[in-house]
Design a protein around this motif. Structure first.
Motif, PDB file in Angstrom:
ATOM      1  N   PHE A  19       0.074  13.200  60.591  1.00 31.37           N
ATOM      2  CA  PHE A  19       1.318  12.802  59.946  1.00 31.37           C
ATOM      3  C   PHE A  19       1.620  11.331  60.240  1.00 31.37           C
ATOM      4  CE2 PHE A  19       1.547  17.333  60.169  1.00 31.37           C
ATOM      5  CZ  PHE A  19       2.305  17.742  59.079  1.00 31.37           C
ATOM      6  N   ARG A  20       2.395  10.709  59.344  1.00 26.39           N
ATOM      7  CA  ARG A  20       2.767   9.303  59.507  1.00 26.39           C
ATOM      8  C   ARG A  20       4.199   9.198  60.017  1.00 26.39           C
ATOM      9  NH1 ARG A  20       3.546   4.892  54.691  1.00 26.39           N
ATOM     10  NH2 ARG A  20       5.355   6.239  54.439  1.00 26.39           N
ATOM     11  N   VAL A  21       4.352   8.584  61.186  1.00 25.96           N
ATOM     12  CA  VAL A  21       5.672   8.334  61.766  1.00 25.96           C
ATOM     13  C   VAL A  21       6.089   6.900  61.442  1.00 25.96           C
ATOM     14  CG1 VAL A  21       6.975   8.056  63.905  1.00 25.96           C
ATOM     15  CG2 VAL A  21       5.396   9.957  63.658  1.00 25.96           C
ATOM     16  N   ILE A  22       7.247   6.738  60.854  1.00 24.15           N
ATOM     17  CA  ILE A  22       7.789   5.411  60.562  1.00 24.15           C
ATOM     18  C   ILE A  22       8.706   4.999  61.718  1.00 24.15           C
ATOM     19  CG2 ILE A  22       9.193   4.029  58.980  1.00 24.15           C
ATOM     20  CD1 ILE A  22       6.647   4.959  57.694  1.00 24.15           C
ATOM     21  N   PHE A  23       8.451   3.824  62.315  1.00 18.63           N
ATOM     22  CA  PHE A  23       9.295   3.380  63.428  1.00 18.63           C
ATOM     23  C   PHE A  23      10.200   2.200  63.064  1.00 18.63           C
ATOM     24  CE2 PHE A  23       4.955   1.585  64.168  1.00 18.63           C
ATOM     25  CZ  PHE A  23       5.238   0.238  63.952  1.00 18.63           C
ATOM     26  N   SER A  24      10.178   1.760  61.818  1.00 20.59           N
ATOM     27  CA  SER A  24      11.022   0.632  61.398  1.00 20.59           C
ATOM     28  C   SER A  24      12.399   1.124  60.959  1.00 20.59           C
ATOM     29  CB  SER A  24      10.341  -0.135  60.260  1.00 20.59           C
ATOM     30  OG  SER A  24      10.046   0.748  59.178  1.00 20.59           O
ATOM     31  N   VAL A  25      13.030   1.915  61.824  1.00 20.27           N
ATOM     32  CA  VAL A  25      14.374   2.435  61.580  1.00 20.27           C
ATOM     33  C   VAL A  25      15.252   2.029  62.758  1.00 20.27           C
ATOM     34  CG1 VAL A  25      13.539   4.377  60.207  1.00 20.27           C
ATOM     35  CG2 VAL A  25      13.790   4.645  62.678  1.00 20.27           C
ATOM     36  N   GLU A  32      13.024 -22.896  56.640  1.00 22.76           N
ATOM     37  CA  GLU A  32      13.582 -22.670  57.975  1.00 22.76           C
ATOM     38  C   GLU A  32      13.893 -21.200  58.184  1.00 22.76           C
ATOM     39  OE1 GLU A  32      17.346 -24.147  60.788  1.00 22.76           O
ATOM     40  OE2 GLU A  32      16.935 -25.125  58.864  1.00 22.76           O
ATOM     41  N   PHE A  33      14.475 -20.559  57.153  1.00 24.11           N
ATOM     42  CA  PHE A  33      14.773 -19.132  57.255  1.00 24.11           C
ATOM     43  C   PHE A  33      13.490 -18.323  57.441  1.00 24.11           C
ATOM     44  CE2 PHE A  33      14.754 -15.032  55.055  1.00 24.11           C
ATOM     45  CZ  PHE A  33      15.687 -14.348  55.815  1.00 24.11           C
ATOM     46  N   VAL A  34      12.483 -18.591  56.602  1.00 20.18           N
ATOM     47  CA  VAL A  34      11.228 -17.835  56.666  1.00 20.18           C
ATOM     48  C   VAL A  34      10.581 -17.997  58.035  1.00 20.18           C
ATOM     49  CG1 VAL A  34       8.889 -17.638  55.731  1.00 20.18           C
ATOM     50  CG2 VAL A  34      10.831 -17.938  54.177  1.00 20.18           C
ATOM     51  N   GLU A  35      10.550 -19.205  58.539  1.00 20.43           N
ATOM     52  CA  GLU A  35       9.915 -19.480  59.836  1.00 20.43           C
ATOM     53  C   GLU A  35      10.664 -18.830  60.993  1.00 20.43           C
ATOM     54  OE1 GLU A  35       9.670 -23.698  60.012  1.00 20.43           O
ATOM     55  OE2 GLU A  35       8.148 -23.823  58.409  1.00 20.43           O
ATOM     56  N   THR A  36      11.948 -18.559  60.804  1.00 19.79           N
ATOM     57  CA  THR A  36      12.747 -17.887  61.829  1.00 19.79           C
ATOM     58  C   THR A  36      12.697 -16.373  61.677  1.00 19.79           C
ATOM     59  OG1 THR A  36      14.260 -19.775  61.935  1.00 19.79           O
ATOM     60  CG2 THR A  36      15.046 -17.694  62.850  1.00 19.79           C
ATOM     61  N   PHE A  37      12.797 -15.921  60.430  1.00 15.85           N
ATOM     62  CA  PHE A  37      12.889 -14.485  60.159  1.00 15.85           C
ATOM     63  C   PHE A  37      11.610 -13.740  60.519  1.00 15.85           C
ATOM     64  CE2 PHE A  37      12.075 -10.913  57.281  1.00 15.85           C
ATOM     65  CZ  PHE A  37      13.180 -10.116  57.539  1.00 15.85           C
ATOM     66  N   LEU A  38      10.465 -14.250  60.108  1.00 19.53           N
ATOM     67  CA  LEU A  38       9.211 -13.512  60.284  1.00 19.53           C
ATOM     68  C   LEU A  38       8.877 -13.245  61.752  1.00 19.53           C
ATOM     69  CD1 LEU A  38       6.985 -15.069  57.470  1.00 19.53           C
ATOM     70  CD2 LEU A  38       8.064 -12.827  57.492  1.00 19.53           C
ATOM     71  N   PRO A  39       8.992 -14.232  62.654  1.00 17.94           N
ATOM     72  CA  PRO A  39       8.717 -13.919  64.072  1.00 17.94           C
ATOM     73  C   PRO A  39       9.688 -12.898  64.647  1.00 17.94           C
ATOM     74  CG  PRO A  39       8.635 -16.288  63.704  1.00 17.94           C
ATOM     75  CD  PRO A  39       9.185 -15.682  62.454  1.00 17.94           C
ATOM     76  N   LYS A  40      10.967 -12.981  64.255  1.00 21.30           N
ATOM     77  CA  LYS A  40      11.940 -11.999  64.737  1.00 21.30           C
ATOM     78  C   LYS A  40      11.589 -10.603  64.233  1.00 21.30           C
ATOM     79  CE  LYS A  40      16.036 -14.964  65.326  1.00 21.30           C
ATOM     80  NZ  LYS A  40      17.403 -15.245  64.829  1.00 21.30           N
ATOM     81  N   SER A  41      11.200 -10.522  62.980  1.00 20.43           N
ATOM     82  CA  SER A  41      10.825  -9.236  62.409  1.00 20.43           C
ATOM     83  C   SER A  41       9.629  -8.648  63.143  1.00 20.43           C
ATOM     84  CB  SER A  41      10.505  -9.397  60.921  1.00 20.43           C
ATOM     85  OG  SER A  41      10.015  -8.189  60.367  1.00 20.43           O
ATOM     86  N   ARG A  42       8.617  -9.476  63.391  1.00 17.33           N
ATOM     87  CA  ARG A  42       7.419  -8.996  64.091  1.00 17.33           C
ATOM     88  C   ARG A  42       7.753  -8.556  65.516  1.00 17.33           C
ATOM     89  NH1 ARG A  42       4.631 -13.206  60.944  1.00 17.33           N
ATOM     90  NH2 ARG A  42       5.088 -14.740  62.568  1.00 17.33           N
ATOM     91  N   GLN A  43       8.640  -9.293  66.161  1.00 16.75           N
ATOM     92  CA  GLN A  43       9.038  -8.938  67.526  1.00 16.75           C
ATOM     93  C   GLN A  43       9.723  -7.582  67.561  1.00 16.75           C
ATOM     94  OE1 GLN A  43      11.866 -11.648  69.264  1.00 16.75           O
ATOM     95  NE2 GLN A  43      11.434 -10.983  71.355  1.00 16.75           N
ATOM     96  N   LEU A  44      10.624  -7.353  66.608  1.00 15.68           N
ATOM     97  CA  LEU A  44      11.337  -6.072  66.552  1.00 15.68           C
ATOM     98  C   LEU A  44      10.378  -4.928  66.215  1.00 15.68           C
ATOM     99  CD1 LEU A  44      14.667  -7.040  64.756  1.00 15.68           C
ATOM    100  CD2 LEU A  44      14.447  -6.035  67.035  1.00 15.68           C
ATOM    101  N   LEU A  45       9.485  -5.157  65.272  1.00 18.94           N
ATOM    102  CA  LEU A  45       8.522  -4.120  64.911  1.00 18.94           C
ATOM    103  C   LEU A  45       7.643  -3.763  66.103  1.00 18.94           C
ATOM    104  CD1 LEU A  45       7.440  -5.349  61.362  1.00 18.94           C
ATOM    105  CD2 LEU A  45       8.711  -3.265  61.881  1.00 18.94           C
ATOM    106  N   CYS A  46       7.212  -4.771  66.833  1.00 16.06           N
ATOM    107  CA  CYS A  46       6.370  -4.523  68.007  1.00 16.06           C
ATOM    108  C   CYS A  46       7.139  -3.724  69.056  1.00 16.06           C
ATOM    109  CB  CYS A  46       5.899  -5.845  68.591  1.00 16.06           C
ATOM    110  SG  CYS A  46       4.705  -5.672  69.919  1.00 16.06           S
ATOM    111  N   SER A  47       8.409  -4.077  69.244  1.00 16.82           N
ATOM    112  CA  SER A  47       9.242  -3.368  70.222  1.00 16.82           C
ATOM    113  C   SER A  47       9.406  -1.904  69.834  1.00 16.82           C
ATOM    114  CB  SER A  47      10.606  -4.051  70.325  1.00 16.82           C
ATOM    115  OG  SER A  47      11.485  -3.312  71.130  1.00 16.82           O
ATOM    116  N   HIS A  48       9.670  -1.645  68.549  1.00 15.98           N
ATOM    117  CA  HIS A  48       9.833  -0.272  68.071  1.00 15.98           C
ATOM    118  C   HIS A  48       8.517   0.490  68.144  1.00 15.98           C
ATOM    119  CE1 HIS A  48      13.899  -0.412  65.803  1.00 15.98           C
ATOM    120  NE2 HIS A  48      13.874  -1.339  66.759  1.00 15.98           N
ATOM    121  N   ARG A  49       7.413  -0.185  67.803  1.00 17.47           N
ATOM    122  CA  ARG A  49       6.096   0.441  67.906  1.00 17.47           C
ATOM    123  C   ARG A  49       5.831   0.872  69.351  1.00 17.47           C
ATOM    124  NH1 ARG A  49       0.949  -2.143  68.288  1.00 17.47           N
ATOM    125  NH2 ARG A  49       2.062  -3.375  69.847  1.00 17.47           N
TER     126      ARG A  49
END
Length: 416
Positions: A386-392, A295-312
């Motif tokens: 150069f590589r910009v990291i946006f997962s901050v 349940e945690f994995v199925e919840t965490f991964l979509p949230k993580s991807r959503q945040l990464l996409c937003s930051h990207r």
């Protein structure tokens, strides 16, 4: 199938004492189970005793490996079932890079890579194993297309005929670091056929596999495990995957990575070498709890991807507004590959070369309060990227981007 020194480790059997059927640990209440006097351990009675002992050995408990096999089955869609016996854990993918290098190459041999690619492979691979990294230029071709395999073959044959280097493996990042793209099924099939043709191993580093946020199926991640090699005439013994919890599960500090392979000799060598790359059993216990919590994995991964996409998207908007070019098509990972070549000092380029100018540019960026990995570190074909990291954190990202865009504007004005 593996190197001479890999065979030496495989035959050494340094982990054999931990293999075989699991033993039932002694239970003080029932007085049942095995009383072990074999390991010099000082057990703390206040904790789960297994977390502060040698437990089941240096390669991850059966429970952890079973949990990882389940994750692989769910998200990587393997063509051949993955069992716990196909998985060896170590204290991070960095260690597994070393294990693969030692197991698959002899001194003086080579491993083939693309340009650009994750820069720390140099330290992870060539330093401990005394072999060569052979980088493939693409000269403007799309490195993710099936046609790119021709470039790998050119580099492979050049190394063999002109320098006498025997290339033993091809290493790819899928999803790619730093370009943030995924290889298509068609391209991966072409890569497999290339490896079979020359009988070299394919190591697929898939550590960003679950950090993909493309809008189209064509952008999505395809694991090499999901391709059945048998109909292609490719030996399964040539295919190996590296994965870890550092990126997708935001758990770099756990220092946990795993090798997935059908090659029994490589796995035996990795089991022996895991003795020198032993992950903490506390880390293994935490990882097991996370992976078993569906349940945690199925919840965490979509949230993580959503945040990464937003930051990207935030980073993309800032770069586009500033007119800063960047590599297109990034749908995975934590980074964008940006082109600051316009800011290179022309006098340094003329007098000392473009890579010296890139080093100077990197120093000037640091003076503005921004530190990034450079193209030279990632073996890029040209200087100034150069590589910009946006997962901050968002505020940190906004400030860092504003410093880059202000610097770019100022440097561009001076060039004019």
């Amino acid at each position: 199938m593996i190197s001479t020194r890999g065979e030496r480790y495989a035959k050494a059997g340094l982990a054999d004492g931990y293999l075989g059927p699991p033993k039932t640990h002694f239970d003080k209440d029932s007085k049942q189970g095995v009383v072990s006097f074999s390991n010099a351990e000082n057990v703390s009675p206040g904790l789960d005793s297994t977390n502060l002992t040698y437990h089941e050995g240096p390669f991850g408990s059966n429970r952890l490996r079973a949990a990882m096999a389940n994750l692989m089955t769910t998200y990587f869609h393997p063509a051949t079932p993955i069992s716990p016996n196909n998985i060896v854990f170590a204290n991070g993918v960095t260690s597994l890079n070393t294990i693969c290098a030692l197991s698959l190459t002899n001194p003086g041999d080579g491993i083939l890579l693309a340009q650009p690619i994750y820069g720390s492979f140099t330290g992870d691979l060539s330093v401990p194993s005394d072999y060569q990294l052979i980088y493939t230029p693409f000269h403007g071709d799309d490195p993710f297309s099936p046609a790119s395999v021709a470039r790998y073959e050119e580099t492979f044959l050049k190394a063999r005929h002109e320098t006498g280097v025997k290339i033993q493996a091809l290493l790819i990042c899928n999803p790619h670091n730093p370009l943030g793209r995924c290889y298509s099924r068609e391209t991966l099939q072409a890569v497999l056929l290339f490896c079979q043709k020359y009988q070299i191993h394919l190591i697929s580093d898939e550590i960003y596999a679950l950090s993909v946020y493309g809008n189209h199926d064509s952008d999505g991640f395809v694991s090499i495990l999901s391709i059945d090699p048998i109909p292609l005439g490719v030996s399964p013994a040539l295919i190996h995957v590296l994965y870890g919890l550092s990126k997708d599960f935001a758990a770099a500090g756990l220092r946990l990575g795993c090798l997935i392979s059908q090659n029994q000799r490589l796995l035996q060598a990795a089991l022996s070498m895991s003795r020198f790359h032993w992950p903490s059993n506390i880390s293994c216990s935490i990882a097991t709890a996370v992976l078993e919590d569906r349940e945690f994995v199925e919840t965490f991964l979509p949230k993580s991807r959503q945040l990464l996409c937003s930051h990207r998207d935030l980073a993309v908007r800032a770069l586009e507004e500033a007119g800063i070019p960047f590599a297109q098509g990034s749908v995975a990972g934590f980074f964008l590959w940006i082109d600051l070549s316009k800011c290179l000092d022309d006098e340094i380029v003329t007098g000392q070369g473009e890579w010296a100018a890139e080093l100077d540019l990197s120093r000037r960026l640091q003076q503005t309060g921004v530190v990034m990995s450079s193209g030279h570190a990632y073996h890029n074909e040209v200087a100034g990227w150069f590589r910009v990291i946006f997962s901050v954190e968002v505020e940190m990202l906004k400030v860092g981007l504003s410093r880059i865009t202000e610097f770019y504007s100022s440097a561009s004005d001076k060039q004019i």
